[in-house]
Design a protein around this motif. Sequence first.
Motif, short mmCIF file in Angstrom:
data_model
loop_
_atom_site.label_atom_id
_atom_site.label_comp_id
_atom_site.label_asym_id
_atom_site.label_seq_id
_atom_site.Cartn_x
_atom_site.Cartn_y
_atom_site.Cartn_z
N ARG A 1 8.72 1.02 -3.41
CA ARG A 1 8.25 -0.27 -3.29
C ARG A 1 8.26 -0.96 -4.89
NH1 ARG A 1 6.21 -2.64 1.40
NH2 ARG A 1 6.63 -1.28 3.36
N GLU B 1 13.96 -9.95 -2.60
CA GLU B 1 13.53 -10.29 -1.08
C GLU B 1 14.47 -9.67 -0.15
OE1 GLU B 1 13.89 -14.44 -1.44
OE2 GLU B 1 12.19 -14.53 -2.49
N GLN B 2 15.70 -9.45 -0.37
CA GLN B 2 16.64 -8.72 0.58
C GLN B 2 16.63 -7.46 1.04
OE1 GLN B 2 20.26 -10.31 -1.32
NE2 GLN B 2 20.73 -11.39 0.64
N ILE C 1 10.93 -3.13 5.18
CA ILE C 1 9.97 -3.55 6.06
C ILE C 1 10.48 -3.53 7.47
CG2 ILE C 1 8.54 -5.41 6.97
CD1 ILE C 1 8.26 -6.30 3.96
N SER C 2 11.63 -4.00 7.62
CA SER C 2 12.45 -3.84 8.96
C SER C 2 12.44 -2.80 9.63
CB SER C 2 13.97 -4.80 9.04
OG SER C 2 14.29 -4.44 10.15
N GLU D 1 12.93 -6.92 2.59
CA GLU D 1 12.94 -7.14 4.02
C GLU D 1 13.76 -6.13 4.74
OE1 GLU D 1 15.58 -10.37 6.71
OE2 GLU D 1 14.98 -10.95 4.66
#
Length: 289
Positions: A214, A226-227, A233-234, A230
């Motif tokens: 991270r 950001e991608q 996290i998903s 994301e």
Amino acid sequence: MSIDHDRLFKELIQTFFEEFIALFFPAMHEHIDFQHLSFLSEELFTDVTAGEKYRVDLLVETKLKGEDGLVIVHIENQSYVQPSFPERMFIYFSRLFEKYRTPIVPIAVFSYDTIRDEPSTFTLQFPFGHVLDFRFFTVELRKQNWRNYIRQDNPIAAALLSKMGYTESERVELKKQFLRMLVRLELDEAKQRLLFGFFETYVKLSDEEERRLRSEVNEMETKEKEQVMELIISYEQKALEKGREEGMKQGIKQGMKRLVQNMAKKGMSVKDIANVTDLSEEEVERLLE
């Protein structure tokens, strides 16, 4: 829980068969007509001498460009060291040819962690003459440097980073590059989930490694950061939901087991317990074991 390596590889290569051939066998890729593909049913062979049964991993019926006749591509994943493997490949080849009477393209994928010089031939010869020289195509994953594949926009390359040659100190960078590849590929959710699940099966980072990941992702360029974040996290949320679901199922199962055992202690028969709980008698007997 043991890993069904053959099933994982079969699902991966069957989903991305053309990409697999293009990545490791570009010359072969030029000749195969990928508009004509049919995945054949599994073949089960018995080794009478050893008393063992072997199931052929993947058979693909296709054509060569400009030719009418069919060919069969046989792909075998080998997840453990087996000195007699070349002989087994020949036996598969001969039995498949006997059944289908069509040209067979044999491919072996060596996916274990040991680095070895694997033979790609099976020969039979005598002092007075040469009888057989059987050859098959090979992919030795552990010998591949994973960094040579991270620029490939190929889903097979992304998944198989997890089985290539990397060091323990490269694990965080390996997963970061895998995530970057996933973002670039823009696959549908089902295929993305397949690749992610395959990778995570073989490269599971520790909590400390995940924190480092991270941190490194946060240092990337804004849009890519950001991608990738994301994506992380998903899949963390999906893993949490799956864990909760499995926990609930396990809890329900344990509760039912205790209920059935208590009924049995009170003298109820298997048949009576089945009638009360709406379980089959076989299910009741399993819970009483």
